[in-house]
Write an enzyme that holds these catalytic residues in place. Sequence first.
Site, PDB file in Angstrom:
ATOM      1  N   THR A  41       0.784  -1.632   0.294  1.00  0.00           N
ATOM      2  CA  THR A  41      -0.023  -0.043   0.190  1.00  0.00           C
ATOM      3  C   THR A  41       0.735   1.331   0.012  1.00  0.00           C
ATOM      4  O   THR A  41       0.237   2.342   0.116  1.00  0.00           O
ATOM      5  CB  THR A  41      -0.774  -0.159   1.454  1.00  0.00           C
ATOM      6  OG1 THR A  41      -0.323  -0.126   2.464  1.00  0.00           O
ATOM      7  CG2 THR A  41      -1.966  -0.962   0.839  1.00  0.00           C
ATOM      8  N   VAL A 146      -2.600  -2.089  -6.338  1.00  0.00           N
ATOM      9  CA  VAL A 146      -0.684  -2.875  -5.152  1.00  0.00           C
ATOM     10  C   VAL A 146       0.020  -1.258  -4.721  1.00  0.00           C
ATOM     11  O   VAL A 146       0.458  -1.801  -3.724  1.00  0.00           O
ATOM     12  CB  VAL A 146       0.086  -3.415  -6.396  1.00  0.00           C
ATOM     13  CG1 VAL A 146       1.187  -3.902  -5.722  1.00  0.00           C
ATOM     14  CG2 VAL A 146      -0.935  -4.197  -7.275  1.00  0.00           C
ATOM     15  N   GLU A 147       0.090  -0.095  -5.407  1.00  0.00           N
ATOM     16  CA  GLU A 147       0.867   0.697  -5.076  1.00  0.00           C
ATOM     17  C   GLU A 147       0.503   1.465  -4.144  1.00  0.00           C
ATOM     18  O   GLU A 147       1.184   2.063  -3.166  1.00  0.00           O
ATOM     19  CB  GLU A 147       1.162   1.361  -5.792  1.00  0.00           C
ATOM     20  CG  GLU A 147       1.833   1.312  -7.354  1.00  0.00           C
ATOM     21  CD  GLU A 147       3.863   1.577  -6.461  1.00  0.00           C
ATOM     22  OE1 GLU A 147       4.027   1.726  -5.850  1.00  0.00           O
ATOM     23  OE2 GLU A 147       4.582   0.966  -7.781  1.00  0.00           O
ATOM     24  N   SER A 148      -1.188   2.320  -3.747  1.00  0.00           N
ATOM     25  CA  SER A 148      -1.947   3.133  -2.971  1.00  0.00           C
ATOM     26  C   SER A 148      -2.972   2.099  -2.108  1.00  0.00           C
ATOM     27  O   SER A 148      -3.172   2.876  -1.239  1.00  0.00           O
ATOM     28  CB  SER A 148      -1.561   3.998  -3.394  1.00  0.00           C
ATOM     29  OG  SER A 148      -2.348   3.947  -4.004  1.00  0.00           O
ATOM     30  N   TYR A 251       6.062  -8.388  -5.816  1.00  0.00           N
ATOM     31  CA  TYR A 251       5.077  -7.017  -6.691  1.00  0.00           C
ATOM     32  C   TYR A 251       4.359  -7.543  -7.669  1.00  0.00           C
ATOM     33  O   TYR A 251       3.068  -7.402  -7.658  1.00  0.00           O
ATOM     34  CB  TYR A 251       6.028  -6.333  -6.826  1.00  0.00           C
ATOM     35  CG  TYR A 251       5.362  -5.016  -7.542  1.00  0.00           C
ATOM     36  CD1 TYR A 251       4.747  -3.266  -6.531  1.00  0.00           C
ATOM     37  CD2 TYR A 251       5.575  -4.599  -8.802  1.00  0.00           C
ATOM     38  CE1 TYR A 251       4.218  -2.635  -7.145  1.00  0.00           C
ATOM     39  CE2 TYR A 251       5.135  -2.849  -9.342  1.00  0.00           C
ATOM     40  CZ  TYR A 251       4.763  -2.188  -8.264  1.00  0.00           C
ATOM     41  OH  TYR A 251       4.530  -0.888  -8.886  1.00  0.00           O
TER      42      TYR A 251
END
Length: 553
Positions: A41, A146-148, A251
């Site tokens: 996150t 996936v990132e944030s 990832y």
Amino acid sequence: MRLAARLRRIALAASFAALAACAHRPAQPAAPAKTVIPPVTATPAPTAPALPTAPAASSALPKVASLGGPPQSAAADYSDLWDRIRAGFALPEVQEPAIDEQLQWFVHNPDFLERTFQRAELYLYHVVTEVEARGMPMEFALLPIVESAYQPFAYSPSRAAGLWQFIPDTGRRFGLKQDWWFDGRRDVIDSTRAALDYFQALHDQFGDWELAIAAYNVGELTVQRAIDSNRAAGLPTDFWHLKLPAETRAYVPRLLALKRLIAEPERYGLQFAPIPNEPYFAVVHPGGQIDLKIAAKLAGVSYDELVELNPGFNRWATDPDGPDRLLVPIDDADTFEAKLKALPPDGRMQYVEHVVHRRETLRLLARRFDTTPAVIMKLNDLHGWRLRTGESLKIPQASAEVPHAVLVAAERVDRPQYARHGRFHRRIVYRVHRGETLGAIARRHRVPVATLARLNHLGPHDRIIAGQRLYIEQVSMRSYAPHYRHYRGRGERLHSNRRLTYRVRKGDTVYSIARQFQVSMKQLKHWNGLNRRHLIRAGQRLVLYVAPNRREG
């Protein structure tokens, strides 16, 4: 539109409530024991300093054939945005245990998906449209999950920010403005443009989307070294055979697991509420700086809603030097534009009249009124830095208390923190008291007097006066600040991190818990006295200290 969004959220919440009691894998194969591997996150954006560079803004966008993406579909062909996304999936289906492992986490955490999809409703149409326009695989529209978790104010200990989690250097490399007023890494339009530019450049470098995604996470130089090492050893050079950091090895599977889940949600016992295949916001050009509270009132929306759509602004108002743009809900855009045209020039901002006192400077006034010297100079048509005692200045003032997320963002600009040589550096502002000298202040704060003088453009023996402001750089061995300081109105107070107790569940690891709460493994081990092998067991209770603006998922 807002009523429809609320109804969609009610439907989604109902479907997930039912799922919570009966979440399951398909009959074939049988579901293994639950594995807790949380999605990233707040993954730091790539750190490589040089290659590749951002493409020129005026260059033509690559076509489908050059990128291996799907045929561009007509947006009007789909009523549900999820169907449009599914039609654009283009990455090859891969059967790898790592993907199955990540998939299990999503299947067993429907609450995370529910919260994330609710946030994504504001931005997803724009991201999908941009990905589609470039002929890129539609899987990239899922990457901010996936990132944030589609949180535009997400911020990592590595100083990565925004939906796409750009670190400052990479953001500047791809044209993202970062100054006192504005941080393009959090801006929905600018950061999406920069992220897709970066992915295209990485694809040009590696010729493979999976390698491009891995390089976005860990940096292109790390991926290139892994490729060179495998090539020298006569080994395959695709992503699945490279020796990369554990976070990067998880990832890419995380993104592919999301793609598999969204392609066939019913197979995993999930049901996603439809998202209308239509824009949520419209872009309005206000034609100059405007207080966000005043803009929200003109548009007929709440202050918080306007901030959610315009998270790039660090302050209570838009950037006087641009971008000259506000995103507003599309249903309210016409009303906003009409009222904006009728607004008199002096109705855009609130101001106070200040009479200059002896020894006051532009910098001092800017800090006191939470603005910049340049803004005061421009507003008062000043042509130099000297102020005359008794002259009257017009200074902008916030019309309302700024939302907490914006306060925290502003604090990161005002008191930057950065890691260097394994140590954590924090810059503070110190007000000189009567009788103090540079040497005395340096000794009190345990910094060399030469360093203190150089930081403030002074000589080591220069005289200082009471009331003068000095920058002091504090150094800590900790990799993450133990506190956040931020403003509340005109006062200043300290907020300590929130203490949490977490009960370890089956399948948890130190890494997974650290990622879940966005802290470092070193911190987690230090807080709980864990040994070097960091063994934990189900049922064990761990203590964590989480920043006030952080929350799980």
